[in-house]
Design an enzyme around this catalytic site. Sequence first.
Site, PDB file in Angstrom:
ATOM      1  N   ASP A   1     -91.998 -21.139  34.168  1.00  0.00           N
ATOM      2  CA  ASP A   1     -91.535 -21.802  32.945  1.00  0.00           C
ATOM      3  C   ASP A   1     -92.628 -21.725  31.873  1.00  0.00           C
ATOM      4  O   ASP A   1     -92.425 -22.142  30.738  1.00  0.00           O
ATOM      5  CB  ASP A   1     -91.067 -23.240  33.201  1.00  0.00           C
ATOM      6  CG  ASP A   1     -92.172 -24.153  33.718  1.00  0.00           C
ATOM      7  OD1 ASP A   1     -93.297 -23.674  33.937  1.00  0.00           O
ATOM      8  OD2 ASP A   1     -91.903 -25.358  33.899  1.00  0.00           O
ATOM      9  N   SER A   2     -93.781 -21.126  32.235  1.00  0.00           N
ATOM     10  CA  SER A   2     -94.783 -20.796  31.206  1.00  0.00           C
ATOM     11  C   SER A   2     -94.191 -19.816  30.193  1.00  0.00           C
ATOM     12  O   SER A   2     -94.805 -19.564  29.156  1.00  0.00           O
ATOM     13  CB  SER A   2     -96.047 -20.214  31.856  1.00  0.00           C
ATOM     14  OG  SER A   2     -95.713 -19.171  32.749  1.00  0.00           O
TER      15      SER A   2
ATOM     16  N   ASP B   1     -89.018 -20.549  38.900  1.00  0.00           N
ATOM     17  CA  ASP B   1     -89.604 -21.858  38.576  1.00  0.00           C
ATOM     18  C   ASP B   1     -88.506 -22.777  38.046  1.00  0.00           C
ATOM     19  O   ASP B   1     -87.820 -22.428  37.077  1.00  0.00           O
ATOM     20  CB  ASP B   1     -90.658 -21.637  37.474  1.00  0.00           C
ATOM     21  CG  ASP B   1     -91.786 -22.639  37.542  1.00  0.00           C
ATOM     22  OD1 ASP B   1     -91.800 -23.468  38.456  1.00  0.00           O
ATOM     23  OD2 ASP B   1     -92.676 -22.545  36.668  1.00  0.00           O
TER      24      ASP B   1
ATOM     25  N   GLU C   1     -92.135 -28.922  40.510  1.00  0.00           N
ATOM     26  CA  GLU C   1     -93.327 -29.766  40.372  1.00  0.00           C
ATOM     27  C   GLU C   1     -93.111 -31.142  40.992  1.00  0.00           C
ATOM     28  O   GLU C   1     -91.990 -31.640  41.047  1.00  0.00           O
ATOM     29  CB  GLU C   1     -93.693 -29.916  38.890  1.00  0.00           C
ATOM     30  CG  GLU C   1     -94.115 -28.618  38.247  1.00  0.00           C
ATOM     31  CD  GLU C   1     -94.577 -28.776  36.804  1.00  0.00           C
ATOM     32  OE1 GLU C   1     -94.676 -29.915  36.299  1.00  0.00           O
ATOM     33  OE2 GLU C   1     -94.843 -27.740  36.167  1.00  0.00           O
TER      34      GLU C   1
ATOM     35  N   GLU D   1    -102.837 -26.889  41.210  1.00  0.00           N
ATOM     36  CA  GLU D   1    -103.313 -26.414  39.904  1.00  0.00           C
ATOM     37  C   GLU D   1    -104.362 -27.362  39.328  1.00  0.00           C
ATOM     38  O   GLU D   1    -104.193 -28.600  39.368  1.00  0.00           O
ATOM     39  CB  GLU D   1    -102.122 -26.315  38.929  1.00  0.00           C
ATOM     40  CG  GLU D   1    -102.544 -25.888  37.516  1.00  0.00           C
ATOM     41  CD  GLU D   1    -101.394 -25.527  36.601  1.00  0.00           C
ATOM     42  OE1 GLU D   1    -100.220 -25.570  37.047  1.00  0.00           O
ATOM     43  OE2 GLU D   1    -101.681 -25.205  35.433  1.00  0.00           O
TER      44      GLU D   1
END
Length: 273
Positions: free
Chosen positions: A45-46, A84, A116, A183
């Site tokens: 999703d970056s 993602d 996440e 991360e």
Amino acid sequence: MRKITVPEIMETKTNGRKITLITCYDYTSATIVEKSDIEMILIGDSMGMTMLGYDGTVGVTVDDIIHHGKTVRRGAPTTFIIGDMPFGSYNISVEQGIASANRMFMEIGCDAIKLEGGKRSAAVIKGIVDAGIPVCGHIGLTPQTSSMMGGFKVQGKSMSAVELLLEDAKAIEAAGAFMVMVEGVPVSVTKYIRDNINIPIIGIGAGKECEAQALVMHDMLGYNEWVPKFAKKYASLGPQMLDAFNQYHKEVAEGTFPTPEYSYNAKVEGLDK
Ligand code: KIV
């Protein structure tokens, strides 16, 4: 190259093999990753920042991930692809999370999904795994909820925070995930978590004590001057592209492009003697 499997990824926990992941969002780049030795792609999703011009990941939709993911799958048929799950696609209910994961898994043809959150996401991780879709967790600096962390900040800077991270990692493992992304934490924190869980860690900004490493393609290719501290630039594509664009413009302005070498020069009856 044969596609790596979920069991082979899990075996990295004990066999010492180090594997690599890169984000990818388009067909042409995917064809190059496919030719490389890199085992895994993340349709991250970056893409909110790298492809869509947003200032974060929130705003990216399941449709965005599927649209880009399908192009990546066409370019990289034998690379292990993780889709993602974007913000808002799994935080309403377990059913919503399963429905979003099903769409991504079926429409992209990806091999796993990532989402996440630790304890807060354990129920949805279990639901998706029980539905038959491999899941990678993601803890530490979680970009989708970075505003709650006061921005993109290194996590796990006190022992109480480290213990919470370990609880998150254990919850992800217990929910059935095959791997967990960690991360933005200090090296010693990664090692502490790694020594206390039984699934592999894929690190990004988490040092070398991980079974796998991840980087964002646009960071490692050097599209932009600024990259996070942990992102090594393996190329400088941004400056190279700028030079190429300006050289092209200059040659057109000067009349030195196109030369006969770059033109069709066949004789046309009635026009050419
Ligand atoms: O979307 C993304 O690029 C990520 C990175 C942390 C790998 O999740």
